[in-house]
Design a protein around this motif. Sequence first.
Motif, PDB file in Angstrom:
ATOM      1  N   TYR A  55       0.844  -1.196   0.000  1.00  0.00           N
ATOM      2  CA  TYR A  55       0.000   0.000   0.000  1.00  0.00           C
ATOM      3  C   TYR A  55       0.879   1.246   0.000  1.00  0.00           C
ATOM      4  O   TYR A  55       1.945   1.263   0.610  1.00  0.00           O
ATOM      5  N   THR A  56       0.418   2.285  -0.673  1.00  0.00           N
ATOM      6  CA  THR A  56       1.087   3.578  -0.640  1.00  0.00           C
ATOM      7  C   THR A  56       0.297   4.451   0.323  1.00  0.00           C
ATOM      8  O   THR A  56      -0.898   4.664   0.140  1.00  0.00           O
ATOM      9  N   ILE A  57       0.975   4.919   1.362  1.00  0.00           N
ATOM     10  CA  ILE A  57       0.330   5.739   2.384  1.00  0.00           C
ATOM     11  C   ILE A  57       1.000   7.105   2.390  1.00  0.00           C
ATOM     12  O   ILE A  57       2.202   7.216   2.588  1.00  0.00           O
ATOM     13  N   ASP A  58       0.191   8.137   2.146  1.00  0.00           N
ATOM     14  CA  ASP A  58       0.691   9.505   2.165  1.00  0.00           C
ATOM     15  C   ASP A  58       0.440  10.125   3.530  1.00  0.00           C
ATOM     16  O   ASP A  58      -0.597   9.901   4.139  1.00  0.00           O
ATOM     17  N   ARG A  59       1.408  10.910   3.966  1.00  0.00           N
ATOM     18  CA  ARG A  59       1.294  11.636   5.228  1.00  0.00           C
ATOM     19  C   ARG A  59       1.172  13.115   4.898  1.00  0.00           C
ATOM     20  O   ARG A  59       2.005  13.671   4.188  1.00  0.00           O
ATOM     21  N   THR A  60       0.140  13.752   5.431  1.00  0.00           N
ATOM     22  CA  THR A  60      -0.072  15.186   5.244  1.00  0.00           C
ATOM     23  C   THR A  60       0.149  15.862   6.584  1.00  0.00           C
ATOM     24  O   THR A  60      -0.479  15.495   7.581  1.00  0.00           O
ATOM     25  N   ASP A  61       1.048  16.843   6.595  1.00  0.00           N
ATOM     26  CA  ASP A  61       1.327  17.559   7.841  1.00  0.00           C
ATOM     27  C   ASP A  61       0.105  18.344   8.296  1.00  0.00           C
ATOM     28  O   ASP A  61      -0.784  18.666   7.513  1.00  0.00           O
ATOM     29  N   ALA A  62       0.101  18.661   9.574  1.00  0.00           N
ATOM     30  CA  ALA A  62      -1.015  19.405  10.171  1.00  0.00           C
ATOM     31  C   ALA A  62      -1.142  20.780   9.532  1.00  0.00           C
ATOM     32  O   ALA A  62      -0.154  21.451   9.245  1.00  0.00           O
ATOM     33  N   ALA A  63      -2.383  21.185   9.291  1.00  0.00           N
ATOM     34  CA  ALA A  63      -2.641  22.493   8.692  1.00  0.00           C
ATOM     35  C   ALA A  63      -2.420  23.611   9.704  1.00  0.00           C
ATOM     36  O   ALA A  63      -2.027  24.724   9.347  1.00  0.00           O
ATOM     37  N   LYS A  64      -2.671  23.319  10.981  1.00  0.00           N
ATOM     38  CA  LYS A  64      -2.533  24.327  12.032  1.00  0.00           C
ATOM     39  C   LYS A  64      -1.400  23.929  12.975  1.00  0.00           C
ATOM     40  O   LYS A  64      -1.167  22.743  13.197  1.00  0.00           O
ATOM     41  N   PRO A  65      -0.728  24.904  13.547  1.00  0.00           N
ATOM     42  CA  PRO A  65       0.291  24.572  14.546  1.00  0.00           C
ATOM     43  C   PRO A  65      -0.342  23.809  15.714  1.00  0.00           C
ATOM     44  O   PRO A  65      -1.425  24.152  16.181  1.00  0.00           O
ATOM     45  N   GLY A  67      -1.512  20.850  15.492  1.00  0.00           N
ATOM     46  CA  GLY A  67      -2.422  19.840  14.951  1.00  0.00           C
ATOM     47  C   GLY A  67      -1.687  18.521  14.740  1.00  0.00           C
ATOM     48  O   GLY A  67      -0.514  18.374  15.076  1.00  0.00           O
ATOM     49  N   THR A  68      -2.390  17.574  14.190  1.00  0.00           N
ATOM     50  CA  THR A  68      -1.781  16.267  13.959  1.00  0.00           C
ATOM     51  C   THR A  68      -1.722  15.955  12.472  1.00  0.00           C
ATOM     52  O   THR A  68      -2.527  16.447  11.684  1.00  0.00           O
ATOM     53  N   ALA A  69      -0.766  15.128  12.101  1.00  0.00           N
ATOM     54  CA  ALA A  69      -0.617  14.702  10.716  1.00  0.00           C
ATOM     55  C   ALA A  69      -1.738  13.734  10.357  1.00  0.00           C
ATOM     56  O   ALA A  69      -2.271  13.033  11.212  1.00  0.00           O
ATOM     57  N   THR A  70      -2.077  13.702   9.083  1.00  0.00           N
ATOM     58  CA  THR A  70      -3.121  12.815   8.588  1.00  0.00           C
ATOM     59  C   THR A  70      -2.500  11.827   7.607  1.00  0.00           C
ATOM     60  O   THR A  70      -1.640  12.193   6.800  1.00  0.00           O
ATOM     61  N   TYR A  71      -2.941  10.586   7.687  1.00  0.00           N
ATOM     62  CA  TYR A  71      -2.452   9.521   6.823  1.00  0.00           C
ATOM     63  C   TYR A  71      -3.590   9.052   5.931  1.00  0.00           C
ATOM     64  O   TYR A  71      -4.742   9.001   6.359  1.00  0.00           O
ATOM     65  N   ARG A  72      -3.242   8.699   4.674  1.00  0.00           N
ATOM     66  CA  ARG A  72      -4.261   8.266   3.731  1.00  0.00           C
ATOM     67  C   ARG A  72      -3.658   7.284   2.743  1.00  0.00           C
ATOM     68  O   ARG A  72      -2.541   7.471   2.267  1.00  0.00           O
ATOM     69  N   ILE A  73      -4.403   6.231   2.416  1.00  0.00           N
ATOM     70  CA  ILE A  73      -3.960   5.274   1.403  1.00  0.00           C
ATOM     71  C   ILE A  73      -4.234   5.894   0.037  1.00  0.00           C
ATOM     72  O   ILE A  73      -5.355   6.284  -0.262  1.00  0.00           O
ATOM     73  N   THR A  74      -3.188   5.986  -0.786  1.00  0.00           N
ATOM     74  CA  THR A  74      -3.343   6.545  -2.115  1.00  0.00           C
ATOM     75  C   THR A  74      -3.117   5.504  -3.202  1.00  0.00           C
ATOM     76  O   THR A  74      -3.346   5.787  -4.378  1.00  0.00           O
ATOM     77  N   GLY A  75      -2.663   4.339  -2.835  1.00  0.00           N
ATOM     78  CA  GLY A  75      -2.448   3.266  -3.793  1.00  0.00           C
ATOM     79  C   GLY A  75      -2.323   1.957  -3.062  1.00  0.00           C
ATOM     80  O   GLY A  75      -1.962   1.923  -1.886  1.00  0.00           O
ATOM     81  N   GLY A  76      -2.644   0.887  -3.744  1.00  0.00           N
ATOM     82  CA  GLY A  76      -2.578  -0.408  -3.083  1.00  0.00           C
ATOM     83  C   GLY A  76      -1.980  -1.466  -3.975  1.00  0.00           C
ATOM     84  O   GLY A  76      -1.746  -1.228  -5.164  1.00  0.00           O
ATOM     85  N   PRO A  77      -1.744  -2.616  -3.392  1.00  0.00           N
ATOM     86  CA  PRO A  77      -1.225  -3.717  -4.205  1.00  0.00           C
ATOM     87  C   PRO A  77      -2.272  -4.120  -5.242  1.00  0.00           C
ATOM     88  O   PRO A  77      -3.467  -3.857  -5.070  1.00  0.00           O
ATOM     89  N   GLU A  78      -1.823  -4.737  -6.284  1.00  0.00           N
ATOM     90  CA  GLU A  78      -2.738  -5.131  -7.354  1.00  0.00           C
ATOM     91  C   GLU A  78      -3.850  -6.009  -6.817  1.00  0.00           C
ATOM     92  O   GLU A  78      -3.619  -6.968  -6.080  1.00  0.00           O
ATOM     93  N   GLY A  79      -5.091  -5.651  -7.130  1.00  0.00           N
ATOM     94  CA  GLY A  79      -6.244  -6.434  -6.707  1.00  0.00           C
ATOM     95  C   GLY A  79      -6.710  -6.162  -5.293  1.00  0.00           C
ATOM     96  O   GLY A  79      -7.594  -6.825  -4.790  1.00  0.00           O
ATOM     97  N   ALA A  80      -6.107  -5.198  -4.618  1.00  0.00           N
ATOM     98  CA  ALA A  80      -6.500  -4.901  -3.237  1.00  0.00           C
ATOM     99  C   ALA A  80      -7.374  -3.670  -3.177  1.00  0.00           C
ATOM    100  O   ALA A  80      -7.511  -2.932  -4.135  1.00  0.00           O
ATOM    101  N   ARG A  81      -7.914  -3.443  -1.994  1.00  0.00           N
ATOM    102  CA  ARG A  81      -8.700  -2.288  -1.599  1.00  0.00           C
ATOM    103  C   ARG A  81     -10.078  -2.626  -1.449  1.00  0.00           C
ATOM    104  O   ARG A  81     -11.036  -2.860  -1.695  1.00  0.00           O
TER     105      ARG A  81
END
Length: 81
Positions: A55-65, A67-81
């Motif tokens: 899986y490809t997991i992207d981390r987005t930094d907090a928008a506000k000082p 705050g906490t980072a957000t993680y999101r799956i942006t891609g997966g192994p073939e045939g997954a999800r």
Amino acid sequence: MPTSRTTPPRETKAAILRKLLGRKNGADIGTLQSATGWQPHSVRAGLSGLRKAGYTIDRTDAAKPGGTATYRITGGPEGAR
């Protein structure tokens, strides 16, 4: 003749992580902790396990000082999800 009841398969914690991370806005560590009952280091280990599974997991930094980072799956192994 008694009827047999089958129980639905239990949702694993890895499946819970995939579901939360697959949302449009993803999830932060606190959300993943409360959904799984894991400590922060265990959540991060779960994220590493998903990465190792392809899986490809992207981390987005907090928008506000403070705050906490957000993680999101942006891609997966073939045939997954």
